[in-house]
Write an enzyme that holds these catalytic residues in place. Sequence first.
Site, PDB file in Angstrom:
ATOM      1  N   SER A  50       0.948  -1.130   0.137  1.00 15.64           N
ATOM      2  CA  SER A  50       0.121   0.169  -0.129  1.00 15.64           C
ATOM      3  C   SER A  50       1.256   1.209   0.095  1.00 15.64           C
ATOM      4  CB  SER A  50      -1.513  -0.229   1.598  1.00 15.64           C
ATOM      5  OG  SER A  50      -2.046   1.047   0.469  1.00 15.64           O
ATOM      6  N   ASP A  52     -10.143  -5.811  -2.468  1.00 16.31           N
ATOM      7  CA  ASP A  52      -9.520  -4.836  -2.776  1.00 16.31           C
ATOM      8  C   ASP A  52     -10.264  -3.332  -2.176  1.00 16.31           C
ATOM      9  OD1 ASP A  52      -8.084  -1.543  -1.456  1.00 16.31           O
ATOM     10  OD2 ASP A  52      -5.940  -4.036  -2.269  1.00 16.31           O
ATOM     11  N   HIS A  59      -7.364  -6.046   0.854  1.00 18.92           N
ATOM     12  CA  HIS A  59      -6.079  -5.216   1.548  1.00 18.92           C
ATOM     13  C   HIS A  59      -5.634  -5.426   2.227  1.00 18.92           C
ATOM     14  CE1 HIS A  59      -4.062  -1.538   0.512  1.00 18.92           C
ATOM     15  NE2 HIS A  59      -3.961  -0.760   1.473  1.00 18.92           N
TER      16      HIS A  59
END
Lengths: 287, 287
Positions: free
Chosen positions: A147, A223, A256
């Site tokens: 991320s 996600d 995620h």
Amino acid sequence: MEILSTNKAHGGIQGVYRHASEATGTDMTFSVFVPGHVEGARLPVVWYLSGLTCSHANVTEKGEYRAACAEHGLIFVAPDTSPRGEHVPDDESYDFGQGAGFYVDATEDPWAEHYRMRSYIEDELPRLIAAEFPKADLTRESIMGHSMGGHGALTIGLRNPDRFKAVSAFAPIAAPLDCPWGEKALSGYLGEDRAAWRGYDACALIADGHTVSELLVDQGTDDEFLEEQLRPELLEQACAEAGIALTLNRREGYDHSYYFIASFMADHLAWHGERLAEDAAASDKGA
Amino acid sequence: MEILSTNKAHGGIQGVYRHASEATGTDMTFSVFVPGHVEGARLPVVWYLSGLTCSHANVTEKGEYRAACAEHGLIFVAPDTSPRGEHVPDDESYDFGQGAGFYVDATEDPWAEHYRMRSYIEDELPRLIAAEFPKADLTRESIMGHSMGGHGALTIGLRNPDRFKAVSAFAPIAAPLDCPWGEKALSGYLGEDRAAWRGYDACALIADGHTVSELLVDQGTDDEFLEEQLRPELLEQACAEAGIALTLNRREGYDHSYYFIASFMADHLAWHGERLAEDAAASDKGA
């Protein structure tokens, strides 16, 4: 450097350490896993950069990297994501300030004094690792992240193409210039001149001529941040135009979380291990 | 049963669930990992019992079991370690009360009303799993655990030798009658009559004639609780006298933490997987 903890794990030592950073002007905590190895061996180093709200602890506890690092003989270093402390400026939101350093050297007040994560990750921490971990072979490094840390890995890798033998990411923020997380962080840390942001955007770096031979990215299709914040299609387009061999694995049904990261960690480390070992073989032949 | 979360992981689904337990008179939370499988498959179930202070969450986050469960086709269930809630009696110490149910049905007040973890783990939760997870084949079960949960696994396994195809433990409390943790918990939950404790002590159960064909135990040599609380040598002696094939792996330099558990989790699950699969093969031949 102070040792906060060491635990034997998967035949190696998982440690957590703290030191006074010159770059950030704060104490910084990080974790290092050194796998079991033969006497006298020197091992390549994989840098893992974490995402928003994380410290070194999240991947250290949930990343499931130690078995693969033991298999491939990789030292795994997990830094924090920002300076921290009561005297360090902060923001009440989760995506700016402490826990959200974005891997930049801030130029705007009040952030410029402590928020120097680019210098910390690119320069200071590698020097510390080289000095304190004699088994670490800093001529063989690779970098990965998740991320915000995927953004960090891609941008640091693209700015230092000769230094990192492999660059990969899980669900990276691929184009900070074109997403809310990136626009908030880069305007806050660097000011409103978007030209100053381009060194901190993987797609902009590629458009501006920075290049690596190949990239590996895994991205979950479920996600929650995929469309608004991560935008892997922009990285895909930038790599296609620049001739960078991007492997973008879209993973059906993954989100995620660290459950996603842990599911593909071993694949990424095998990929890194091949490239770090190939390089070692090439060096051996040249010697 | 309420779904608290589900995440795709290692090709399967890691879920966390809550239900109103009749046994404990409280809501109870547990986690279940169901690996990827072919349509119509039914999978054996491994029970994992956690140690003092833990909930389902510790092993779910740090146990590194999902890759091995995916490889061997095992459903992994991780219950909580006690009833919890503001109305549930508690004790300020970490080794008694909430987070420390010791896998007993308490008989002493004020514990007897809610602290019924034996009934919960042996009877109620398996019925719930059978009803709510149609992929779970409850004719093929095995059990494992850590520390207090190792004690739980060994004692539940010994009391139900025909039910569990494999029984193993990480750093179990091997002889609760002869260690401070055990004496405190068993006297508190069951009263001062030590005869009533013997059903909750692996060594006493073996001495009293309960048996299984084999046991697998891993124990770190640097475990801070080894000599005073865990006492694997007493289990070794009991198994030798009873002719139980105990494999006791003393792991040099490992401590009591999840770093130790995670290091040998895949070995234990492979061992369980073999026994659960062998049993399946035997059943198939018999059918």
